[in-house]
Design an enzyme around this catalytic site. Structure first.
Site, PDB file in Angstrom:
ATOM      1  N   PHE A   1       0.857  -1.193   0.000  1.00 22.79           N
ATOM      2  CA  PHE A   1       0.000   0.000   0.000  1.00 22.79           C
ATOM      3  C   PHE A   1       0.890   1.239   0.000  1.00 22.79           C
ATOM      4  CE2 PHE A   1      -2.201   3.601   1.701  1.00 22.79           C
ATOM      5  CZ  PHE A   1      -3.465   3.522   1.146  1.00 22.79           C
TER       6      PHE A   1
ATOM      7  N   ASP B   1       9.261   2.861   1.637  1.00 21.17           N
ATOM      8  CA  ASP B   1       8.069   3.589   2.083  1.00 21.17           C
ATOM      9  C   ASP B   1       7.915   3.385   3.588  1.00 21.17           C
ATOM     10  OD1 ASP B   1       5.512   4.330   2.836  1.00 21.17           O
ATOM     11  OD2 ASP B   1       4.557   3.619   1.002  1.00 21.17           O
TER      12      ASP B   1
ATOM     13  N   THR C   1       2.721  24.290  -4.417  1.00 18.27           N
ATOM     14  CA  THR C   1       2.471  25.589  -3.778  1.00 18.27           C
ATOM     15  C   THR C   1       3.063  25.663  -2.376  1.00 18.27           C
ATOM     16  OG1 THR C   1       0.441  25.953  -5.020  1.00 18.27           O
ATOM     17  CG2 THR C   1       0.683  27.190  -2.974  1.00 18.27           C
TER      18      THR C   1
ATOM     19  N   LYS D   1       2.524  10.391   8.523  1.00 14.80           N
ATOM     20  CA  LYS D   1       1.854   9.876   9.736  1.00 14.80           C
ATOM     21  C   LYS D   1       2.471  10.416  11.041  1.00 14.80           C
ATOM     22  CE  LYS D   1      -0.371   5.809   7.781  1.00 14.80           C
ATOM     23  NZ  LYS D   1      -1.739   5.736   8.245  1.00 14.80           N
TER      24      LYS D   1
END
Lengths: 496, 496
Positions: free
Chosen positions: A211, A320, A375, A351
């Site tokens: 995931f 990851d 941005t 997280k």
């Protein structure tokens, strides 16, 4: 009461991975004002939660909403809901609350006028950063940069961090092929039309049950549940096998070693196959422990050999650490357990670190501005919280607390697993990043539901895993409460 | 000094679009402590900025960084940099600061204990929202929901909002084709492999020079600059033409009408072409005013006809108001100017609204949970700021201020354009969302650089546009300072 297991399991129950220094702490971290245990006053969900859910459902699809929380009253490891029920929270907002609720020092952060102004005057960090920004970034990099990775970009969330990690991998791959970053006119013009050579056919490889996010780019590497992917177009990118181990690891070493080789062979095969297809693999993304996919571990050998394959194929290895980063495994980064030959090319986080971002190697540096720009490029308001969190983790030796609590919890669960076989099995984990597998998905759902009605919140993962993601302050007394409630639930399920 | 133009231009210089009620305000909004004008003490960039840039460049590619800011000293429409230079800021952190710097009421927000706790105890909003969340969401929807769109999802940033808007469009399209959301086993299994029918071949159409984000999904719809796209794989999605008008609009009505039809014809053609390719278009994304692409306007007729084409093709119309939303055009949403037959299917936002998100129609509602889910689903800390910003916009009649200042600024610029032709031309805008075009990209760069060295920060856009994105508090006296400095710069450039 669950009668604690203090013998027998202790030697055989340790994960074969190195756990690091687990010398005992003088005291568990204290949280002033924490209740002594859960307290459930209504049915779960209670009437107020049900009413609020009706209200919210008029605005949006709110079917994932479980309970509405009173965040004023929640404290430490305990959540208080709108119906005044108090829960021991072992899932912590999908693994995002390192210091629990209303940590007194975090509540003080924005009483500092300068920090408050950093929060409210949110800059476009890529153009007009605050004058303290380089110092803050260096402070963070000094404290937590994975060994060998000194470069850092901040983002807003985990998916965005992985999206940008992919972009670095693609750019680095193309730079190697081209020999430089002198783009041709044809490349410049074709990319606006989404066509090669400017928009090249390149792939990111990921693993079954992995995931990595739900934005459309990362979703092409996410391979956990169909509900996350169905109806959304995807890139033709390869999916390798991820080890499916038998636990406890020390009883299945040979068998799990064979599993490693099966999966590594699939990685090699896919590199070759996609190269022949004309879509070479520019990067491989992998979790140190597959989380959403069921808390699936892989051995240090697996990761070391995976890195070697990536190097041979000129592909970036992207680790990851969105869910594992920030200390829950007992080290700040889980990949520290793997003793890899060199650092991963990119390590992504989010997280527990409050915002997203990634550390990366010299090879992954981009030579031109505005290629991995947006941005806001993160948020100083979150970085200020992160700085304080890091200071507290170090000062209060919280990684050591995680290792101690985790060791204890793992041993007790391994004993419990024997008593309640086959309802639960495959206890596994590093630190307090621990999971057990239920006999069936239905039994897992039943366990989570019954635990909640007894005042303990846990997480589920694919397909029949129950996972723990407590705060870094979770200590033996919290673990005992969890174990008692789980024991009650398993007895009930056994009887039923 | 620029001698203000008070006659002649006034009638002919108004945009032909309806501007709304521009009755004069009693007073301009006052900002206590704002300086009376810019003040430059060093070269720009100054020595401290240069030193900080060296420091930051060791950590990351920092080539986009212009100046380091002292956010403690910045106030209202004025930025103060690390070298104590004071600038009038007409670009406001890439159009994200509706009330400027250190607005006293925003600084008060987190002194409220409850709001501070909402900020620090950041929930996973999709699972454990605060008990006040439905009320906050309703408060916001009541105040700002675009006409006809009552559903609202919050996200973290503009790119993520557009990514999720695409997902809604794909899911709605597939639901229409399938007749329901009863997925087949083949769909469930194939989507994990990124293959049809579960991962269908569907497209999002966008426009030449459009900008919708830099995550890999949105990047396939972004068509502004090659540096944003080069080396990154992209979906085979169609790109239509966007009107390239001649300005002032009232002098080129016929010619611009022809341009509308040319572009709409390309939209129709691409729908057909991609359908034949087997990649039907499920949605069209468009900005009400193309921003990054050069402040390109399109007429209400263009948008009304575009919507009709989308409806005929069962495709969602996604209005990307990330840059236009929140009041800078003189209406809260720019598409309110278009008098469309029915609302767009989805309106996305971010920037001035502090976080991302989108409003959407009943047709775009998702029937199952976890399809447009992520860990945080936005951030209550930003929503609290947004609530206060909305209250101030309404109480202080800031949209009216924007329209008044914008009208004045536009007229003055149109006069100036005549004096300095051909160095600048094509003055255009709604509210203070105003742009001019320079004779060449080099002259535009020179204008921006010289303005900065005189203490005025402006933005550039593709390929030779100078754009203004001031706060909603920007008033006539700020406009006069900008006009004076621009006049000086243009005189210098004319002489050179």
């Amino acid at each position: 009461m669950w009668s604690k297991c203090s013998r027998g399991c202790s030697t055989s129950s340790r994960l074969i991975f190195q756990i690091g220094n687990s010398a005992s702490l003088a005291t568990s971290p204290e949280i002033a004002g924490e209740p002594t245990g859960p307290c459930i006053k209504t049915s779960v969900p209670g009437p107020k939660t049900k009413q609020l859910l009706c209200e919210l459902s008029k605005l949006q699809q709110a079917g994932s909403t479980e309970i509405f929380i009173n965040y004023d009253k929640s404290i430490g490891n305990y959540l208080v809901d709108a119906d005044e029920n108090t829960y021991l929270d072992t899932y912590t907002q999908i693994a995002t609350m390192p210091l629990g609720y209303n940590h007194p020092e975090l509540l003080q952060v924005f009483r500092n006028e300068h920090d408050l102004k950093c929060l409210v005057n949110r800059p476009a960090l890529g153009v007009y950063p605050g004058e303290d920004w380089p110092q803050r970034m260096n402070h963070i990099a000094d404290a937590i940069a994975p060994y060998g990775l000194r470069h850092l970009n901040t983002m807003m969330c985990g998916a965005c961090s992985n999206e940008n990690a992919f972009k670095h991998a693609f750019m680095a791959y193309r730079r190697k092929v081209r020999g430089d970053d002198n783009f041709t006119e044809e490349e410049k013009q074709s990319c606006v039309l989404n066509k090669p050579p400017g928009s090249p056919n390149l792939a990111i490889m990921s693993f079954l049950h992995g995931f990595h996010g739900r934005t459309i780019g990362t979703l092409s590497t996410t391979r956990s549940k169909y509900i996350q992917k169905i109806d959304i177009p995807a890139f033709d990118w390869p999916m390798a096998n991820f080890p499916q181990y038998l636990y406890p690891l020390e009883e299945h070493e040979e068998c799990n070693r064979v599993e490693d080789y099966r999966c590594l062979a699939s990685v090699e095969e896919l590199f070759e196959k996609w190269c022949k297809k004309g879509i070479p693999v520019a990067g491989v993304i992998v979790e140190p422990i597959q989380s959403e996919g069921g808390d699936n571990h892989a051995s240090p050998t697996f990761f070391r050999k995976l890195q070697a394959i990536c190097k041979r194929n000129n592909a970036a290895l992207i680790m990851d650490e969105v869910q594992t980063g920030g200390g829950p495994t007992g080290k700040f980064w889980c990949h520290e357990y793997f003793d890899m030959e060199s650092p991963p090319d990119i390590v992504t986080f989010s997280k527990k670190l409050q915002l997203g971002g990634y550390f990366f190697s010299d090879d992954m540096m981009v030579n031109q501005p505005f290629r991995t720009f947006n941005t806001w490029m993160g948020d100083p308001g979150k970085v200020i919280l992160l700085e304080k969190i890091i200071d507290i983790i170090v000062r209060d030796q919280l990684l050591q607390n995680v290792r101690l609590t985790g060791d204890y919890l793992l041993k007790q669960l391994q004993c419990m697993e024997k008593e309640f076989s086959p309802i639960i099995h495959s206890t596994r984990g590093r630190g307090t990043f621990i999971a057990i597998t239920a006999e069936t998905p239905e039994k897992r759902d039943e366990m989570i539901k019954r635990l909640k009605s007894k005042g303990v919140i846990c997480g589920g993962a694919h397909p029949q895993t129950l996972r723990l993601r407590p705060t870094l302050l979770f200590s033996k007394n919290h673990a005992d409460i969890f174990l008692d409630k789980l024991n009650e639930v398993l007895k009930d399920i056994k009887k039923a």
